[in-house]
Design a protein around this motif. Structure first.
Motif, PDB file in Angstrom:
ATOM      1  N   ARG A  69      10.532   5.322  -5.549  1.00 44.88           N
ATOM      2  CA  ARG A  69      10.019   3.962  -5.645  1.00 44.88           C
ATOM      3  C   ARG A  69       9.768   3.439  -4.238  1.00 44.88           C
ATOM      4  N   ALA A  70       8.767   2.602  -4.103  1.00 48.45           N
ATOM      5  CA  ALA A  70       8.401   2.076  -2.795  1.00 48.45           C
ATOM      6  C   ALA A  70       9.493   1.174  -2.230  1.00 48.45           C
ATOM      7  N   PHE A  71      10.243   0.515  -3.089  1.00 48.39           N
ATOM      8  CA  PHE A  71      11.316  -0.350  -2.618  1.00 48.39           C
ATOM      9  C   PHE A  71      12.447  -0.336  -3.626  1.00 48.39           C
ATOM     10  N   GLU A  72      13.636  -0.401  -3.110  1.00 47.00           N
ATOM     11  CA  GLU A  72      14.829  -0.361  -3.944  1.00 47.00           C
ATOM     12  C   GLU A  72      15.518  -1.720  -4.027  1.00 47.00           C
ATOM     13  N   THR A  73      15.364  -2.543  -2.981  1.00 48.47           N
ATOM     14  CA  THR A  73      16.047  -3.829  -2.923  1.00 48.47           C
ATOM     15  C   THR A  73      15.051  -4.925  -2.570  1.00 48.47           C
ATOM     16  N   PRO A  74      15.413  -6.188  -2.776  1.00 44.30           N
ATOM     17  CA  PRO A  74      14.538  -7.286  -2.344  1.00 44.30           C
ATOM     18  C   PRO A  74      14.221  -7.234  -0.851  1.00 44.30           C
ATOM     19  N   ALA A  75      15.166  -6.786  -0.041  1.00 43.60           N
ATOM     20  CA  ALA A  75      14.916  -6.675   1.405  1.00 43.60           C
ATOM     21  C   ALA A  75      13.816  -5.651   1.681  1.00 43.60           C
ATOM     22  N   ASP A  76      13.820  -4.545   0.912  1.00 39.66           N
ATOM     23  CA  ASP A  76      12.768  -3.534   1.061  1.00 39.66           C
ATOM     24  C   ASP A  76      11.417  -4.140   0.711  1.00 39.66           C
ATOM     25  N   VAL A  82       6.136  -6.422   2.194  1.00 39.28           N
ATOM     26  CA  VAL A  82       5.207  -7.551   2.194  1.00 39.28           C
ATOM     27  C   VAL A  82       4.817  -7.907   3.628  1.00 39.28           C
ATOM     28  N   GLY A  83       5.788  -7.921   4.518  1.00 35.89           N
ATOM     29  CA  GLY A  83       5.501  -8.221   5.923  1.00 35.89           C
ATOM     30  C   GLY A  83       4.561  -7.208   6.546  1.00 35.89           C
ATOM     31  N   LYS A  84       4.791  -5.943   6.272  1.00 37.98           N
ATOM     32  CA  LYS A  84       3.919  -4.883   6.805  1.00 37.98           C
ATOM     33  C   LYS A  84       2.524  -4.960   6.183  1.00 37.98           C
ATOM     34  N   ALA A  85       2.449  -5.291   4.884  1.00 39.91           N
ATOM     35  CA  ALA A  85       1.143  -5.433   4.222  1.00 39.91           C
ATOM     36  C   ALA A  85       0.359  -6.585   4.852  1.00 39.91           C
ATOM     37  N   ARG A  86       1.044  -7.674   5.163  1.00 45.18           N
ATOM     38  CA  ARG A  86       0.385  -8.820   5.803  1.00 45.18           C
ATOM     39  C   ARG A  86      -0.129  -8.426   7.184  1.00 45.18           C
ATOM     40  N   GLU A  87       0.699  -7.718   7.947  1.00 49.40           N
ATOM     41  CA  GLU A  87       0.304  -7.266   9.283  1.00 49.40           C
ATOM     42  C   GLU A  87      -0.921  -6.344   9.203  1.00 49.40           C
TER      43      GLU A  87
END
Length: 116
Positions: free
Chosen positions: A7-14, A19-24
Motif C-alpha cells: 500500500r502507498a501509505f500505512e498511516t495518516p502521517a504517510d 500529499v505534501g510530495k504530490a503538491r510539490e
C-alpha cells in the motif's frame, strides 16, 4: 498464503507526507507546463546563459523573457548571478536537470526504427 499487496501509505502521517510530495510535484510540473519556460530551461540545461542570450534563443523581448525567468526563480528552478550589468542564469539544482533529461528522452530524442 499470498503476500499482502503493498500500500502507498500505512498511516495518516504517510498520507500527509504523500500529499505534501504530490503538491510539490504538481507545482514543479506547472512551472514546466509553459512553452517559453520549458525552452528557457532546455537552453540552461546546456549551461549558464545571460538574459541577452536567452532573448536571442527565444526570439522574444527582454521583458517577456524576464517575466518567465521571474516565475522560474520563484519556483527555485533557476538561480541567477550578476556580473556588472549582465545577469546570468543556470539551473538551480540537479532535480531540474533530471526532469529535463527525462523530457528530452521522451519527446526530443530520435526514435529507434522511425526511418529518419
Amino acid at each position: 498464503m499470498k503476500p499482502k499487496p503493498s500500500r502507498a501509505f500505512e498511516t495518516p502521517a504517510d498520507l500527509d507526507a504523500m500529499v505534501g510530495k504530490a503538491r510539490e510535484a504538481s507545482e514543479f510540473l506547472k512551472a514546466l507546463a509553459q512553452e517559453s519556460r520549458l525552452l528557457i530551461l532546455c537552453a540552461l540545461a546546456g549551461g549558464e546563459k545571460s538574459v541577452g542570450e536567452l532573448e536571442g534563443f527565444l526570439s522574444q523581448r527582454q521583458s517577456t523573457v524576464s517575466q518567465q525567468l521571474a516565475r522560474l526563480r520563484l519556483e527555485n528552478l533557476v538561480a541567477a548571478r550578476r556580473e556588472g550589468a549582465t545577469i546570468y542564469y543556470r539551473l538551480a539544482n540537479a532535480k531540474v536537470g533530471t526532469m529535463l533529461a527525462a523530457i528530452h528522452q521522451t519527446f526530443c530524442a530520435p526514435k529507434d526504427g522511425a526511418g529518419a
